[in-house]
Motif scaffolding. Structure first.
Motif, PDB file in Angstrom:
ATOM      1  N   HIS A 124      -5.116   1.666  -1.184  1.00 15.96           N
ATOM      2  CA  HIS A 124      -5.701   2.703  -0.330  1.00 15.96           C
ATOM      3  C   HIS A 124      -6.394   2.088   0.890  1.00 15.96           C
ATOM      4  O   HIS A 124      -6.210   2.552   2.026  1.00 15.96           O
ATOM      5  N   LEU A 125      -7.198   1.053   0.655  1.00 20.46           N
ATOM      6  CA  LEU A 125      -7.956   0.444   1.747  1.00 20.46           C
ATOM      7  C   LEU A 125      -7.039  -0.226   2.767  1.00 20.46           C
ATOM      8  O   LEU A 125      -7.252  -0.101   3.982  1.00 20.46           O
ATOM      9  N   LEU A 126      -6.032  -0.929   2.286  1.00 18.89           N
ATOM     10  CA  LEU A 126      -5.093  -1.579   3.204  1.00 18.89           C
ATOM     11  C   LEU A 126      -4.273  -0.555   3.986  1.00 18.89           C
ATOM     12  O   LEU A 126      -3.997  -0.734   5.177  1.00 18.89           O
ATOM     13  N   SER A 127      -3.892   0.523   3.312  1.00 18.00           N
ATOM     14  CA  SER A 127      -3.115   1.568   3.981  1.00 18.00           C
ATOM     15  C   SER A 127      -3.926   2.202   5.111  1.00 18.00           C
ATOM     16  O   SER A 127      -3.411   2.465   6.208  1.00 18.00           O
ATOM     17  N   LYS A 128      -5.206   2.431   4.852  1.00 15.93           N
ATOM     18  CA  LYS A 128      -6.074   2.994   5.886  1.00 15.93           C
ATOM     19  C   LYS A 128      -6.271   1.992   7.026  1.00 15.93           C
ATOM     20  O   LYS A 128      -6.239   2.354   8.216  1.00 15.93           O
ATOM     21  N   HIS A 129      -6.455   0.724   6.674  1.00 14.74           N
ATOM     22  CA  HIS A 129      -6.693  -0.323   7.678  1.00 14.74           C
ATOM     23  C   HIS A 129      -5.498  -0.471   8.619  1.00 14.74           C
ATOM     24  O   HIS A 129      -5.683  -0.599   9.838  1.00 14.74           O
ATOM     25  N   TYR A 130      -4.295  -0.451   8.070  1.00 15.38           N
ATOM     26  CA  TYR A 130      -3.086  -0.689   8.866  1.00 15.38           C
ATOM     27  C   TYR A 130      -2.355   0.600   9.254  1.00 15.38           C
ATOM     28  O   TYR A 130      -1.321   0.529   9.930  1.00 15.38           O
ATOM     29  N   ASN A 131      -2.857   1.757   8.811  1.00 15.40           N
ATOM     30  CA  ASN A 131      -2.191   3.040   9.057  1.00 15.40           C
ATOM     31  C   ASN A 131      -0.741   3.004   8.559  1.00 15.40           C
ATOM     32  O   ASN A 131       0.218   3.154   9.318  1.00 15.40           O
ATOM     33  N   THR A 132      -0.582   2.814   7.265  1.00 16.68           N
ATOM     34  CA  THR A 132       0.752   2.671   6.670  1.00 16.68           C
ATOM     35  C   THR A 132       1.112   3.882   5.817  1.00 16.68           C
ATOM     36  O   THR A 132       0.261   4.697   5.463  1.00 16.68           O
ATOM     37  N   ARG A 133       2.372   3.954   5.479  1.00 17.04           N
ATOM     38  CA  ARG A 133       2.781   4.839   4.389  1.00 17.04           C
ATOM     39  C   ARG A 133       2.296   4.223   3.084  1.00 17.04           C
ATOM     40  O   ARG A 133       2.253   3.001   2.945  1.00 17.04           O
ATOM     41  N   LEU A 134       1.948   5.081   2.123  1.00 19.94           N
ATOM     42  CA  LEU A 134       1.396   4.592   0.860  1.00 19.94           C
ATOM     43  C   LEU A 134       2.183   5.179  -0.304  1.00 19.94           C
ATOM     44  O   LEU A 134       2.351   6.399  -0.394  1.00 19.94           O
ATOM     45  N   ILE A 135       2.657   4.304  -1.179  1.00 19.16           N
ATOM     46  CA  ILE A 135       3.366   4.728  -2.391  1.00 19.16           C
ATOM     47  C   ILE A 135       2.488   4.366  -3.578  1.00 19.16           C
ATOM     48  O   ILE A 135       2.206   3.192  -3.829  1.00 19.16           O
ATOM     49  N   LEU A 136       2.040   5.390  -4.303  1.00 21.67           N
ATOM     50  CA  LEU A 136       1.185   5.187  -5.469  1.00 21.67           C
ATOM     51  C   LEU A 136       1.915   5.598  -6.734  1.00 21.67           C
ATOM     52  O   LEU A 136       2.583   6.636  -6.763  1.00 21.67           O
TER      53      LEU A 136
END
Length: 210
Positions: free
Chosen positions: A21-33
């Motif tokens: 979650h934190l990395l996705s927010k930092h880099y503005n990425t798509r996130l697969i959970l």
């Protein structure tokens, strides 16, 4: 950053989803959970592993494959990077621990057929934490069906992961997460982002959090 598909992995309770979650927010990425809560066999497995291990692992494999196949095929012009909080190969690693030999051989045949259809991550971030730390995190997040996981089971999962990573040629950032606090300590997240922005050769590369 040169990586377009990043996977975060680690044992149960290692902090994979929090970091993702934190990395996705930092880099503005798509996130697969991973949608583990949808697996109806999970609570039953912890109560009776021998009876429910095979349907548990089949369900996980089918759902992970479906999710990764659909999302990784979609192009997003605004988000060029994808972060996932699981590696598809975890299907095989958990099955190796949970299944008897004859069932594992059958499972592996099915895995080999579908695994080749998926894109592999550019880089793997593996969070390695001692079992005592894992148990503390498991207690803290308070999922009822996880509260009685034996130390031995977590140790076996840990060994299976580390043996796999050492045998493969995947580019891996191996993080000592013994004192990890990605939510409470910004320095810990910064160490990971700085590590991701370096160039690496294949193999394992080790990072310690301050």
């Amino acid at each position: 950053m040169n990586h377009s598909f990043i996977t975060i992995e680690g044992n149960i309770g290692a902090g994979k989803t929090t970091l993702s979650h934190l990395l996705s927010k930092h880099y503005n990425t798509r996130l697969i959970l991973e949608e583990f809560a949808d697996n109806p066999f999970l609570p039953k497995f912890y109560e009776n592993p021998g009876q429910y291990a095979f349907p548990l692992e089949l369900f996980f494999m089918a759902e992970r494959f479906k999710q990764l196949k659909e999302l990784l095929q979609q192009k997003d012009m605004f988000q060029q990077i994808t972060i996932s909080d699981y590696l598809f190969t975890k299907c095989l690693l958990f099955a190796k621990v949970n299944l008897p030999d004859d069932e594992f051989r059958l499972y592996q045949r099915l895995f080999d057929i579908i695994h080749q259809q998926l894109i592999k991550p550019d880089i793997l971030v593996y969070l390695h934490a001692p079992v005592k730390k894992l148990q503390a995190n498991i207690k803290k997040r308070n999922r009822s069906y996880e509260q009685n996981i034996p130390d031995e089971y977590l140790f076996n999962i840990q060994e299976t992961y580390t043996n796999y990573i050492k045998q493969q040629n995947i580019t891996t950032i191996f993080v000592d997460a013994s004192n990890a606090d990605f939510l409470g300590n910004p320095q810990h997240l910064q160490v990971i982002t700085e590590a991701l922005e370096r160039d690496y050769e294949d193999g394992q590369h080790y990072v310690t959090l301050p």
